[in-house]
Design a protein around this motif. Structure first.
Motif, PDB file in Angstrom:
ATOM      1  N   THR A 113       0.850  -1.189   0.000  1.00 50.81           N
ATOM      2  CA  THR A 113       0.000   0.000   0.000  1.00 50.81           C
ATOM      3  C   THR A 113       0.882   1.234   0.000  1.00 50.81           C
ATOM      4  O   THR A 113       2.052   1.193   0.404  1.00 50.81           O
TER       5      THR A 113
ATOM      6  N   THR B 288      -3.229   5.855   8.590  1.00 52.39           N
ATOM      7  CA  THR B 288      -3.353   4.768   7.619  1.00 52.39           C
ATOM      8  C   THR B 288      -2.038   4.625   6.854  1.00 52.39           C
ATOM      9  O   THR B 288      -1.165   5.494   6.912  1.00 52.39           O
TER      10      THR B 288
ATOM     11  N   ARG C  53      -3.697   3.098   0.292  1.00 53.99           N
ATOM     12  CA  ARG C  53      -4.497   2.085  -0.389  1.00 53.99           C
ATOM     13  C   ARG C  53      -3.595   1.133  -1.170  1.00 53.99           C
ATOM     14  O   ARG C  53      -2.454   1.484  -1.491  1.00 53.99           O
TER      15      ARG C  53
ATOM     16  N   VAL D 141      -6.109  -6.109  -0.996  1.00 51.60           N
ATOM     17  CA  VAL D 141      -5.982  -6.343   0.446  1.00 51.60           C
ATOM     18  C   VAL D 141      -7.370  -6.664   0.985  1.00 51.60           C
ATOM     19  O   VAL D 141      -8.336  -5.945   0.710  1.00 51.60           O
TER      20      VAL D 141
ATOM     21  N   VAL E 175      -9.539  -8.854   4.513  1.00 53.17           N
ATOM     22  CA  VAL E 175      -9.442  -9.128   5.948  1.00 53.17           C
ATOM     23  C   VAL E 175      -9.932 -10.538   6.242  1.00 53.17           C
ATOM     24  O   VAL E 175     -10.999 -10.947   5.770  1.00 53.17           O
TER      25      VAL E 175
ATOM     26  N   LEU F 249      -4.808  -8.953   8.045  1.00 51.04           N
ATOM     27  CA  LEU F 249      -4.715  -8.417   6.698  1.00 51.04           C
ATOM     28  C   LEU F 249      -4.103  -9.467   5.774  1.00 51.04           C
ATOM     29  O   LEU F 249      -3.094 -10.089   6.099  1.00 51.04           O
TER      30      LEU F 249
ATOM     31  N   SER G 119      -7.371  -3.144   9.444  1.00 53.81           N
ATOM     32  CA  SER G 119      -8.699  -3.003   8.857  1.00 53.81           C
ATOM     33  C   SER G 119      -8.596  -2.184   7.578  1.00 53.81           C
ATOM     34  O   SER G 119      -7.568  -1.540   7.308  1.00 53.81           O
ATOM     35  N   VAL G 120      -9.664  -2.209   6.792  1.00 54.80           N
ATOM     36  CA  VAL G 120      -9.762  -1.425   5.566  1.00 54.80           C
ATOM     37  C   VAL G 120     -11.022  -0.579   5.667  1.00 54.80           C
ATOM     38  O   VAL G 120     -12.107  -1.110   5.927  1.00 54.80           O
TER      39      VAL G 120
ATOM     40  N   VAL H 228      -5.953   1.392   4.233  1.00 55.59           N
ATOM     41  CA  VAL H 228      -5.595   0.307   5.146  1.00 55.59           C
ATOM     42  C   VAL H 228      -5.000   0.881   6.425  1.00 55.59           C
ATOM     43  O   VAL H 228      -4.148   1.772   6.382  1.00 55.59           O
TER      44      VAL H 228
END
Length: 526
Positions: free
Chosen positions: A314, A327, A330, A337, A339, A356, A390-391, A397
């Motif tokens: 990312t 973060t 992306r 990506v 989860v 991830l 998490s996204v 991300v």
């Protein structure tokens, strides 16, 4: 870049940009055509030593021009480079050499140098680096590199083995294919701006994905120039940045802080530095603002990646980075990506915390000679990264912790990175690492190991109050330990296992602290 393998890529660049500077190491300055000529001679010498396609050649060297030429020579010979951590001790070196079955070890064999650390059972495999990279001999100078075995390799073949840092166990050799490396090189061109005329200073070790994959391979195959320094020392780095007109640097936030401190005294011209990519460590929320005041022409970027994902997964920079603090950006083009919750299949779950996972052309071929570890981490095309995060709804991300570093305190999950970020905002904290230590009642309790800022006035109670202002009570550390510096491996990662193993004593100057949420009082050193 049209080539599908590294060998053909290096030949392509050496031909198209031969007159441009490619490698700088102290007084040594080599153009792309000179690097290719010397690397061709290396490949010929390796063939004379019996090295064939797919054979392993270990490189045990510090960052230097000889490393660059040897690495390219190994690729032209069609062999697999084994990139060896220069800080490994004898038993660790034995593991890497045995696991990879390296038939040749290129190192500095001078007495007292790196080669002297090679265990005796492998001594006969040592080939002194000065013999490998010597000027081309008569008869080899005219060898056409396109006739060498490396040009017959396939994109799916392994180009090098990059051993994991071993912070949680024995190092495993991640298999980077030619396709992996050239895909990442494309990302370096598209997102980091690598191109002819760009100049990157490589302080990250060449046995680390940042140093060898994103900086060396990424910039060399773009026709750029790589300037080498054997290690990060702020004074040396600042001098090189000014003298060599460095445009790009990659490191952790602590490195940039040290660069800014050094620059206060010498006022160097760092105006050529356009991009600083951070990754692998917490970035204090107020840090981008400080950098903007000090170096207004510098763009900051954040990245997330791992050895098993080749390098960059990312990315975010500039205003986008500032607008999405906390973060790591992306996924770059071509990568996904997702989860995994509870070990299940990776899904497109938004704002859900889990492991991830990533997939795409950057996912490596697995671990060398280790099918069990490969099967556990690489499942149905997905790499299970071991990172918790998490996204969000926009695809950004957030990395909260390493799965193995996550603290479970009384049934509650505590993410070390979240606690570290909170403590890092204290004005008298220079550096901090958070770990979980065994607790007979709560399973684990939270320990903060802190490096105080020079000249500051830091005490445990103020740290505790500061943490409590932004964290739930069960996340607030119950143990604090002050140290002069955090132990790190050569890749810059904090060796958290050693922080867990520190036994706290109770000398006369202990400060009793009330524990968080149901904990008993702890007696801790100031």
């Amino acid at each position: 870049m049209r080539a599908k393998t590294l060998a053909r890529g290096f030949i392509e660049i050496g031909t198209e940009h031969g007159g441009r500077e490619a490698v700088v190491d102290g007084p040594v300055r080599l153009r792309h055509d000179e690097v290719l000529r010397r690397a061709t001679a290396v490949a010929v010498r390796l063939r004379h030593l019996g090295v064939g396609p797919g054979d392993r050649v270990a490189i045990l060297l510090p960052n230097c021009w000889e490393y660059a030429v040897t690495y390219i020579g190994v690729q032209l010979a069609g062999a697999i480079a084994v990139l060896v951590n220069t800080r490994l001790a004898g038993p660790e070196l034995t593991h890497v050499f045995s696991d990879s079955a390296a038939g040749v070890i290129v190192t500095d064999a001078t007495e007292g140098r790196l080669g002297s650390r090679v265990p005796g059972e492998f001594a006969e495999r040592i080939v002194p680096v000065e013999a490998v990279v010597a000027a081309p001999e008569p008869g080899t100078a005219d060898v056409d590199p396109s006739t060498l075995p490396g040009c017959e390799r396939d994109a799916s073949d392994v180009a090098h083995l990059l051993y994991t840092s071993g912070t949680t166990g024995r190092p495993k050799g991640a298999m980077h294919t030619h396709a992996n490396l050239l895909f990442n090189a494309g990302t370096v061109r598209e997102r980091l701006g690598a191109r002819p005329g760009e100049r990157t200073l490589i302080a990250a070790p060449m046995f680390h994905a940042v140093g060898v994959v994103s900086q060396f391979v990424g910039f060399i195959t773009a026709g750029g120039c790589c300037i080498f320094t054997p290690e990060f020392k702020a004074k040396t780095v600042v001098e090189l940045m000014a003298r060599e007109r460095i445009t790009f640097f990659a490191g952790v936030a602590a490195m940039l802080r040290l660069i800014l401190l050094e620059a206060e005294h010498t006022a160097p011209d760092l105006s050529s530095l356009r991009l600083f990519v951070m990754g692998g460590s917490p970035v204090p929320e107020d840090f981008p603002g400080e950098v903007a005041r000090r170096l207004p022409g510098l763009t900051l970027a954040n990245v997330w990646g791992l050895t098993e994902g080749t390098s960059i997964t990312t990315y975010t920079e500039g205003e986008e980075y500032a607008g999405h603090a906390g973060t790591v950006g992306r996924p770059v083009a071509g990568l996904e990506v997702a989860v995994s919750v509870g070990g299940g299949r990776p899904e497109d779950l938004r704002d859900t915390v889990g492991e991830l996972c990533m997939r795409g052309p950057a996912v490596t071929a697995g671990y060398w000679n280790n099918p069990d570890a490969t099967a556990a981490a690489f499942v149905d095309g997905w790499l299970h990264t071991g990172d918790v995060g998490s996204v969000d709804g926009e695809g950004f991300v957030r990395v909260l912790d390493r799965l193995k570093d996550m603290i479970i305190r009384g049934g509650e999950n505590v993410y070390c990175l979240e606690v570290e970020n909170a403590l890092n905002t204290h004005p008298d904290v220079a550096d901090v690492a958070v770990v979980g230590v065994s607790d007979p009642i709560l399973d684990e309790r939270v320990r903060a190991v802190v490096v105080p800022r020079s000249g500051g006035s830091l005490d445990i109670e103020s740290l505790r109050e500061h943490a409590a202002a932004s964290l739930a009570d069960y996340k607030v550390p119950s143990e604090y330990l002050f140290v002069e510096e955090l132990p790190r491996n050569a890749s810059g990662k904090v060796l958290k296992r050693s922080l867990v193993e520190i036994a706290l004593t109770a000398p006369d100057d202990v400060l009793p602290l009330a524990g968080g949420a149901g904990e008993e009082t702890d007696a801790l050193p100031r």
